[in-house]
Enzyme design. Structure first.
Site, mmCIF file in Angstrom:
data_model
loop_
_atom_site.group_PDB
_atom_site.id
_atom_site.type_symbol
_atom_site.label_atom_id
_atom_site.label_comp_id
_atom_site.label_asym_id
_atom_site.label_seq_id
_atom_site.Cartn_x
_atom_site.Cartn_y
_atom_site.Cartn_z
ATOM 1 C CE1 TYR A 1 -11.352 -6.770 -9.205
ATOM 2 C CE2 TYR A 1 -12.884 -7.194 -7.227
ATOM 3 C CZ TYR A 1 -12.800 -6.862 -8.596
ATOM 4 O OH TYR A 1 -13.705 -6.665 -9.745
ATOM 5 C CD GLN B 1 -3.230 -0.545 0.398
ATOM 6 O OE1 GLN B 1 -3.277 0.327 -0.236
ATOM 7 N NE2 GLN B 1 -4.256 -1.538 0.331
ATOM 8 C CG ASN C 1 -8.715 -3.814 -1.929
ATOM 9 O OD1 ASN C 1 -8.732 -2.718 -2.428
ATOM 10 N ND2 ASN C 1 -7.582 -3.851 -0.856
ATOM 11 C CB CYS D 1 -8.202 3.628 -4.021
ATOM 12 S SG CYS D 1 -8.227 2.947 -5.670
ATOM 13 C CD GLU E 1 -4.103 -10.029 -7.810
ATOM 14 O OE1 GLU E 1 -4.826 -9.180 -7.206
ATOM 15 O OE2 GLU E 1 -3.470 -9.503 -8.781
HETATM 16 C C1 LIG Z 1 -6.289 -2.288 -4.945
HETATM 17 S S1 LIG Z 1 -5.387 -3.675 -5.421
HETATM 18 C C2 LIG Z 1 -5.722 -4.692 -3.907
HETATM 19 C C3 LIG Z 1 -4.773 -5.431 -3.350
HETATM 20 C C4 LIG Z 1 -4.970 -6.187 -2.146
HETATM 21 N N1 LIG Z 1 -6.296 -6.461 -1.853
HETATM 22 C C5 LIG Z 1 -4.334 -5.360 -1.006
HETATM 23 O O1 LIG Z 1 -5.041 -5.001 -0.048
HETATM 24 O O2 LIG Z 1 -3.375 -4.881 -0.911
HETATM 25 C C6 LIG Z 1 -6.317 -4.543 -6.467
HETATM 26 C C7 LIG Z 1 -5.757 -5.869 -6.874
HETATM 27 O O3 LIG Z 1 -6.438 -6.274 -8.040
HETATM 28 C C8 LIG Z 1 -6.001 -7.078 -8.926
HETATM 29 N N2 LIG Z 1 -6.879 -6.952 -10.010
HETATM 30 C C9 LIG Z 1 -7.234 -5.990 -10.848
HETATM 31 N N3 LIG Z 1 -8.235 -6.105 -11.768
HETATM 32 C C10 LIG Z 1 -8.635 -7.580 -11.676
HETATM 33 C C11 LIG Z 1 -9.553 -8.409 -12.062
HETATM 34 N N4 LIG Z 1 -10.293 -7.906 -13.008
HETATM 35 N N5 LIG Z 1 -9.650 -9.706 -11.452
HETATM 36 C C12 LIG Z 1 -8.766 -9.967 -10.529
HETATM 37 N N6 LIG Z 1 -7.906 -9.264 -9.822
HETATM 38 C C13 LIG Z 1 -7.847 -8.070 -10.551
HETATM 39 C C14 LIG Z 1 -4.617 -6.159 -9.126
HETATM 40 O O4 LIG Z 1 -3.684 -7.043 -9.685
HETATM 41 C C15 LIG Z 1 -4.287 -5.728 -7.605
HETATM 42 O O5 LIG Z 1 -3.414 -6.852 -6.901
#
Ligand SMILES: C[S@@+](CC[C@H](N)C(=O)[O-])C[C@H]1O[C@@H](n2cnc3c(N)ncnc32)[C@H](O)[C@@H]1O
Length: 463
Positions: free
Chosen positions: A319, A290, A390, A420, A340
């Site tokens: 996510y 983060q 997320n 966010c 993920e």
């Molecule tokens: C905001 S980050 C949240 C990461 C984690 N939950 C954390 O708290 O650190 C969003 C995550 O979603 C993944 N992501 C983005 N689009 C996605 C999708 N359509 N399906 C699955 N994962 C996805 C990204 O690779 C990233 O790791």
């Protein structure tokens, strides 16, 4: 997101349209950080203003609003303070939007941005959310700069808020962790000189990322920094550049390179179909850590407790990033399915979840897939009672909200949505009419900016 695009489109149209001049009072701060005042009912968005300011502005009218620039602050708001960063005033740096507001005014602005956006786009009334804050400066564990090729060497910096095509040379950044700024200052001569060569291209992005959360580190001096170079076609001199960079600053732990438009194949673990294409935006793969580790810890605790209010036995962590929450839930005896899309993130989640899962959580697993594809294909025995979402700034795919609304999901008791971007959160809430907002809490992950992290807890029931 859409507002950002809108602002850029407005900006290029504005440069061609005639300006009018008027005096107006700023009432509030809008999503994106501009102050807003009204002229005969027309909303005029003016960057770098404060609620209570009386300003003379030059403005251009668009279809349903106007965009202005300050010609003169006639009566300054009591909420104004002197920005501490020279780039904020001298270069109109677009990295921060609210440095000219005192801490209380910034807090109010972010809380109202969330409440107003959820009302305007999501068509829902929510109470004014509380905001959990910590340090206001030096909090960012990542710093991403644009590098532009010059006739000799490169210039590295950020974009002015009113001219995204231009890059000013960055000397310091007060919201970035001091270790990142200090590594950047050591690297600048190497980048300016352009020898050894950077990748072949005209524009690159350089990310500096703390390897470890500053919370855990003994002292700033002990921190190391990873560099991520993106863009260009290829990088023949990567090895010699890396040697030169590490000789200049031994705190550099490694240099990663991704040419333009990274695309990662996502394995379809369900039915072995042809891999779908997943293009991580802004190198999400390297964004697991983060931006603001201290506030992120408070956020993770809040999310963990919010999930607990649903007394879950089976949770989908969608996510999931590198799996920190999934592992914590599994350790608490909850069976977790972490989803993920990024293979590197999923691999890291597998390691954590394997260690954590035992007893009632032994069935926990990680799926490297797109959430919008994985959720609809869950078998009836795999359906969760609680879902954590997320997503990145763009919010969730419409197939995800459709799945959450579907009758078949009636065993689902709770959704904890971490966002966010209030605009995409509000859009997604508008697609969830059978869920009501049980609690909402904001986290001050990005002080000095108009960005805010929001956790929305949803339970079944009429909205
Ligand atoms: C905001 S980050 C949240 C990461 C984690 N939950 C954390 O708290 O650190 C969003 C995550 O979603 C993944 N992501 C983005 N689009 C996605 C999708 N359509 N399906 C699955 N994962 C996805 C990204 O690779 C990233 O790791």
């Amino acid at each position: 997101m859409s507002r950002g695009r809108g602002r850029n489109a407005d900006r290029s149209r504005s440069s061609r349209l005639p300006e009018s001049v008027a005096t107006l009072t700023i009432d509030r701060i809008a999503a994106g950080g501009d102050g807003v005042g009204r002229l005969d009912g027309l909303a005029v968005f003016v960057p770098r203003t404060a609620p209570g300011d009386v300003v003379q502005v030059a403005y251009v009218t668009h279809a349903r609003h106007a965009r202005g620039r300050v010609l003169q602050v006639l009566t300054p708001s009591a909420a104004r303070v002197e920005p501490i960063c020279v780039h904020y005033t001298q270069d109109r740096c677009g990295g921060c939007q609210l440095q000219h507001l005192n801490a209380d005014a910034q807090t109010e602005a972010r809380r109202h941005i969330v409440q107003d956006t959820v009302a305007r786009i999501g068509k829902r009334d929510i109470p004014l959310p509380a905001l959990v804050s910590d340090v206001a400066w030096g909090y960012r564990s990542r710093l991403t700069l644009t590098l532009l090729r010059r006739s000799a060497g490169w210039v590295g910096g950020l974009h002015p808020h009113d001219d995204p095509a231009r890059v000013f040379a960055l000397e310091t950044c007060h919201i970035a962790h001091p270790a990142l700024v200090s590594v950047w200052q050591t690297l600048r001569p190497l980048i300016r000189k352009g020898s050894p060569a950077l990748p072949v291209g005209e524009t690159l992005r350089l990310g500096l990322r703390l390897d470890e959360s500053p919370e855990g580190a003994e002292a700033t001096a002990a921190l190391t920094v990873a560099l991520v170079v993106e863009g260009g076609t290829h990088w023949p001199d990567q090895e010699s550049w890396t040697v030169a960079a590490r000789a200049a600053d031994p705190r550099i732990s490694g240099v990663w390179y991704t040419p333009t438009a990274p695309t990662t194949a996502v394995r379809d673990t369900k039915n072995d179909a042809a891999p779908a294409e997943y293009a991580p935006q802004a190198r999400e793969a390297l964004a697991f850590a983060q931006v603001n580790p201290v506030v992120a810890t408070a956020l993770r605790d809040y999310v963990f407790d919010a999930v607990g209010t649903f007394a879950p036995t089976r949770v989908v962590d969608a996510y999931a990033g590198s799996g920190a929450l999934a592992a914590r839930l599994a350790t608490a005896g909850i069976s977790v399915l972490a989803i993920e899309a990024d293979p590197a993130g999923a691999a890291s989640a597998v390691e954590k979840v394997q260690v954590a899962a035992s007893g009632p959580s032994a069935s926990s697993r990680v799926l490297c897939d797109l959430v919008e594809r994985a959720l609809p294909s869950l078998g009836s025995g795999e359906r969760p009672d609680t879902v954590v979402l997320n997503p990145p700034r763009r919010g969730v795919h419409a197939d995800v909200t459709t799945w959450l609304e579907a009758d078949a999901q009636h065993g689902l008791r709770g959704v904890v949505y971490i966002s966010c971007d209030p605009a995409t959160l509000a859009r997604d809430l508008s697609r969830l009419p059978s869920w009501q907002v049980a609690a909402v809490q904001c986290f001050d992950m990005f002080p000095q900016t108009a960005h805010v992290e929001t956790v929305c807890v949803l339970q079944r029931g009429p909205r």
